[in-house]
Design an enzyme around this catalytic site. Structure first.
Site, PDB file in Angstrom:
ATOM      1  N   GLU A   1       9.742  16.282  15.173  1.00 36.90           N
ATOM      2  CA  GLU A   1      10.380  16.013  13.883  1.00 36.90           C
ATOM      3  C   GLU A   1       9.924  17.079  12.880  1.00 36.90           C
ATOM      4  OE1 GLU A   1       8.962  12.568  11.743  1.00 36.90           O
ATOM      5  OE2 GLU A   1      10.965  12.202  10.970  1.00 36.90           O
TER       6      GLU A   1
ATOM      7  N   GLU B   1       9.635   1.320  10.720  1.00 37.59           N
ATOM      8  CA  GLU B   1      10.658   2.333  10.384  1.00 37.59           C
ATOM      9  C   GLU B   1       9.982   3.686  10.552  1.00 37.59           C
ATOM     10  OE1 GLU B   1      13.794   2.029   9.508  1.00 37.59           O
ATOM     11  OE2 GLU B   1      13.855  -0.152   9.470  1.00 37.59           O
TER      12      GLU B   1
ATOM     13  N   LYS C   1       0.858  -1.189   0.000  1.00 33.34           N
ATOM     14  CA  LYS C   1       0.000   0.000   0.000  1.00 33.34           C
ATOM     15  C   LYS C   1       0.896   1.241   0.000  1.00 33.34           C
ATOM     16  CE  LYS C   1      -2.470   3.265   2.605  1.00 33.34           C
ATOM     17  NZ  LYS C   1      -1.804   4.318   1.821  1.00 33.34           N
TER      18      LYS C   1
ATOM     19  N   CYS D   1      13.556  10.889   6.694  1.00 32.77           N
ATOM     20  CA  CYS D   1      13.538  10.428   8.091  1.00 32.77           C
ATOM     21  C   CYS D   1      14.886  10.593   8.772  1.00 32.77           C
ATOM     22  CB  CYS D   1      13.079   8.982   8.164  1.00 32.77           C
ATOM     23  SG  CYS D   1      14.081   7.903   7.145  1.00 32.77           S
TER      24      CYS D   1
HETATM   25  P1  NAP Z   1       2.080   8.577   8.009  1.00 31.90           P
HETATM   26  O1  NAP Z   1       1.002   9.582   8.142  1.00 31.90           O
HETATM   27  O2  NAP Z   1       2.312   7.630   9.122  1.00 31.90           O
HETATM   28  O3  NAP Z   1       1.783   7.805   6.631  1.00 31.90           O
HETATM   29  C1  NAP Z   1       2.642   6.804   6.138  1.00 31.90           C
HETATM   30  C2  NAP Z   1       1.825   5.720   5.471  1.00 31.90           C
HETATM   31  O4  NAP Z   1       0.912   5.186   6.430  1.00 31.90           O
HETATM   32  C3  NAP Z   1       0.978   6.178   4.288  1.00 31.90           C
HETATM   33  O5  NAP Z   1       0.869   5.138   3.351  1.00 31.90           O
HETATM   34  C4  NAP Z   1      -0.379   6.448   4.931  1.00 31.90           C
HETATM   35  O6  NAP Z   1      -1.462   6.300   4.024  1.00 31.90           O
HETATM   36  C5  NAP Z   1      -0.420   5.317   5.961  1.00 31.90           C
HETATM   37  N1  NAP Z   1      -1.292   5.567   7.098  1.00 31.90           N
HETATM   38  C6  NAP Z   1      -1.804   6.741   7.539  1.00 31.90           C
HETATM   39  N2  NAP Z   1      -2.623   6.515   8.609  1.00 31.90           N
HETATM   40  C7  NAP Z   1      -2.619   5.182   8.835  1.00 31.90           C
HETATM   41  C8  NAP Z   1      -3.263   4.340   9.769  1.00 31.90           C
HETATM   42  N3  NAP Z   1      -4.062   4.823  10.718  1.00 31.90           N
HETATM   43  N4  NAP Z   1      -3.030   3.009   9.709  1.00 31.90           N
HETATM   44  C9  NAP Z   1      -2.204   2.502   8.766  1.00 31.90           C
HETATM   45  N5  NAP Z   1      -1.575   3.250   7.837  1.00 31.90           N
HETATM   46  C10 NAP Z   1      -1.752   4.572   7.880  1.00 31.90           C
HETATM   47  O7  NAP Z   1       3.485   9.242   7.745  1.00 31.90           O
HETATM   48  P2  NAP Z   1       3.826  10.540   6.921  1.00 31.90           P
HETATM   49  O8  NAP Z   1       3.746  11.669   7.841  1.00 31.90           O
HETATM   50  O9  NAP Z   1       3.071  10.585   5.659  1.00 31.90           O
HETATM   51  O10 NAP Z   1       5.335  10.190   6.544  1.00 31.90           O
HETATM   52  C11 NAP Z   1       6.416  10.773   7.142  1.00 31.90           C
HETATM   53  C12 NAP Z   1       6.893   9.967   8.350  1.00 31.90           C
HETATM   54  O11 NAP Z   1       7.529   8.788   7.892  1.00 31.90           O
HETATM   55  C13 NAP Z   1       7.939  10.732   9.137  1.00 31.90           C
HETATM   56  O12 NAP Z   1       7.735  10.571  10.506  1.00 31.90           O
HETATM   57  C14 NAP Z   1       9.235  10.046   8.713  1.00 31.90           C
HETATM   58  O13 NAP Z   1      10.293  10.176   9.616  1.00 31.90           O
HETATM   59  C15 NAP Z   1       8.787   8.631   8.544  1.00 31.90           C
HETATM   60  N6  NAP Z   1       9.739   7.904   7.701  1.00 31.90           N
HETATM   61  C16 NAP Z   1      10.533   6.954   8.279  1.00 31.90           C
HETATM   62  C17 NAP Z   1      11.489   6.288   7.517  1.00 31.90           C
HETATM   63  C18 NAP Z   1      12.395   5.256   8.124  1.00 31.90           C
HETATM   64  O14 NAP Z   1      12.957   4.471   7.377  1.00 31.90           O
HETATM   65  N7  NAP Z   1      12.556   5.221   9.435  1.00 31.90           N
HETATM   66  C19 NAP Z   1      11.607   6.581   6.155  1.00 31.90           C
HETATM   67  C20 NAP Z   1      10.782   7.555   5.617  1.00 31.90           C
HETATM   68  C21 NAP Z   1       9.842   8.213   6.390  1.00 31.90           C
HETATM   69  P3  NAP Z   1      -2.147   7.556   3.287  1.00 31.90           P
HETATM   70  O15 NAP Z   1      -1.098   8.201   2.474  1.00 31.90           O
HETATM   71  O16 NAP Z   1      -3.197   6.898   2.449  1.00 31.90           O
HETATM   72  O17 NAP Z   1      -2.695   8.436   4.366  1.00 31.90           O
END
Ligand code: NAP
Length: 484
Positions: A386, A253, A178, A287
């Site tokens: 962050e 992650e 997904k 990240c």
């Molecule tokens: P996010 O809101 O957690 O979304 C990431 C993914 O999860 C998307 O596919 C999103 O879908 C989905 N999602 C959202 N709500 C969900 C739920 N309740 N249950 C299951 N899946 C759900 O994260 P973001 O803010 O877009 O992304 C940035 C974050 O990712 C930052 O905190 C960053 O540090 C972290 N990150 C970590 C790494 C690592 O390797 N450690 C790498 C890259 C990014 P939708 O798009 O459909 O809402």
């Protein structure tokens, strides 16, 4: 608006491209000009259930192939990605905003990830363990964990799925992916490449739809044996709780807040330039992006001058244009939350040395000026939250012990950076910092063969490296009693 003739980009389930059952669709927006790029099929639980069932059926034969035969197919995916890198990189820039050169680097890094796991699958070794009684023998075998549900964010839409799909396939698992709803288009292309590479029907599946619906199906359907998630710490925690019910395996992650520490023996001019590259890559929406810059008092002035000058001169614009170094942020909300963080820092005493606002050079698009801040107070939200933004907060320090303490004062523990040529300082920092990834004189540390992941609230488990394969394997202990 999407035109009536725009082709609908579909999900990939059981080897077929499918629209959503109820015909639901979603528009994908280009962050550089706010125009609609495409419409995607936007499914939900029913489509996810079918994808899991297809993956379950396909796993019976996929796991029985030898790792050598699986490896040949996975390697073919890498070859196709390299052949078509320009086309897929263009899609990535269009939907995500990063400059074309960065997009191409992401595709090539992801191709390397497929190639590396194509080989590493052959090293899913068990062990023969010395026995303690004459008639007994002991050994372990590795077994694929089962059908995987893989959820990823928008900042590296190909890389972060490659880190899940490649090891899962190498281990003999099948997968339902997904993508983030805003950046699915380049992943759709990757699925076309995987079909072309000969990945058997049902082994890889792509679903798109509201995250909660898809995640609920992953969590409640016993076919799904593992969830691999990259995204925010908050969602990661929810998924971890959800996995407890059926004791599903989980890899997380999550977010980071990396310190970047410069010691006085490092060349402040060279390091300031490296710092700007590390910070503003993908607009700071990374990240492992450095988020707090601790620069020793002796070199702080020179470092600041060069960092400000270099950041000011970065070429901001549409990532498809030649020479552009920073594209738009990926959505309007991200730009707004960046402004909120900067205003909050200013209220607590911070000074803006360059940038600080949305760029006024563009009529459309989410362009934000690369920003450098000084005089940060510990109360400023940017010191603990962050940022995921093109903002570089500068601080100073004088003692190694103090800077370790400051650097570790966070709930995160993903990455940390140290710049020094002193071996003793290097070693003390490597031992003292609470981070899963430590770059010493290295602002961009990720490579396919080394483990990537965080301590503390930055996650659970590791991707890449041999650990990245182990994450898709169970260990079976075989106890054998010999005939007398
Ligand atoms: P996010 O809101 O957690 O979304 C990431 C993914 O999860 C998307 O596919 C999103 O879908 C989905 N999602 C959202 N709500 C969900 C739920 N309740 N249950 C299951 N899946 C759900 O994260 P973001 O803010 O877009 O992304 C940035 C974050 O990712 C930052 O905190 C960053 O540090 C972290 N990150 C970590 C790494 C690592 O390797 N450690 C790498 C890259 C990014 P939708 O798009 O459909 O809402």
């Amino acid at each position: 608006m999407a035109t009536a003739t725009a082709t609908l980009r579909k999900m990939f389930i059981d080897g077929k491209w499918c629209a959503a059952d109820g015909g639901r669709t979603l528009e994908v927006i280009n962050p550089a000009n706010e125009e609609v790029l495409a419409e995607i099929a936007y499914g939900g639980r029913a489509e996810t259930r079918r994808a899991l069932e297809a993956a379950h059926k396909a796993m019976q034969s996929w796991m029985k192939l030898t790792s050598w035969d699986r490896g040949k197919i996975i390697k073919k995916i890498a070859d196709i990605m390299r052949d078509k890198a320009d086309a897929i990189a263009r899609t990535l820039t269009l939907e995500q905003g990063k400059p074309l050169a960065e997009a191409k680097a992401e595709i090539l890094h992801s191709a390397d990830t497929f190639e590396w796991f194509a080989e590493e699958g052959k090293r899913a070794y068990g062990q023969v363990i010395p026995h303690g009684a004459p008639g007994k023998r002991h050994m372990t075998l590795k077994h694929p964990v089962g059908v995987v549900g893989a959820i990823s964010p928008w900042n590296f839409p190909i890389t972060l799925q490659a880190r899940k799909i490649a090891p899962a396939l190498a281990a003999g698992c099948t997968i339902v992916s997904k993508p983030a709803s805003q950046t699915p288009l380049c992943l759709i292309q990757l699925f076309e490449f995987m079909a072309e590479a000969g990945v058997p029907v049902g082994v890889v599946n792509l679903v798109m739809g509201p995250a909660q619906e898809i995640a609920d199906e992953f969590l409640e359907n016993p076919i799904c044996r593992k969830i691999s998630f990259t995204g925010s710490t908050e969602v990661g925690k929810q998924l971890m709780k959800g996995c407890a019910d059926q004791m599903k395996r989980v890899s997380l992650e999550l977010g980071g807040h990396a310190p970047f520490i410069v010691f006085p023996d490092a060349d402040p001019e060279v390091v300031a330039k490296a710092a700007v590259i590390g910070k503003f890559r993908n607009n700071g929406q990374v990240c492992i992006a450095p988020s707090r810059f601790y620069v020793h008092k002796d070199v702080h002035k020179k470092f600041t001058e060069v960092a400000v000058e270099t950041a000011k001169n970065l070429k901001l614009g549409n990532g498809l244009e030649p020479g552009i170094e920073i594209g738009p942020m990926f959505e309007k909300k991200a730009m707004e939350s960046t402004s909120v963080l900067i205003e909050d820092a200013k209220k607590t005493g911070a000074k803006v040395l360059t940038g600080g606002k949305r760029s006024d050079r563009f009529e459309k698009g989410y362009f934000f000026e690369p920003t450098v801040l000084s005089n940060l107070s510990a109360e400023a939200k940017i010191m603990t939250e962050e940022p995921f933004a093109p903002v570089m907060p500068l601080l100073d320090f004088s003692k190694l012990e103090d800077v370790i303490q400051q650097a570790n004062k966070t709930r995160y523990g993903l990455a940390a950076y140290v710049f020094t040529n002193d071996l003793t300082v290097t070693w003390k920092m490597a031992e003292g910092l609470e981070a899963g990834i430590i770059g010493i004189n290295e602002p961009v540390p990720a490579v396919p063969q080394c483990p990537f992941g965080g301590m503390k609230e930055s996650g659970l488990g590791r991707e890449l490296g041999h650990d990245g394969l182990e994450a898709y394997l169970e260990t079976k202990y075989i106890a054998l009693r010999l005939r007398e």
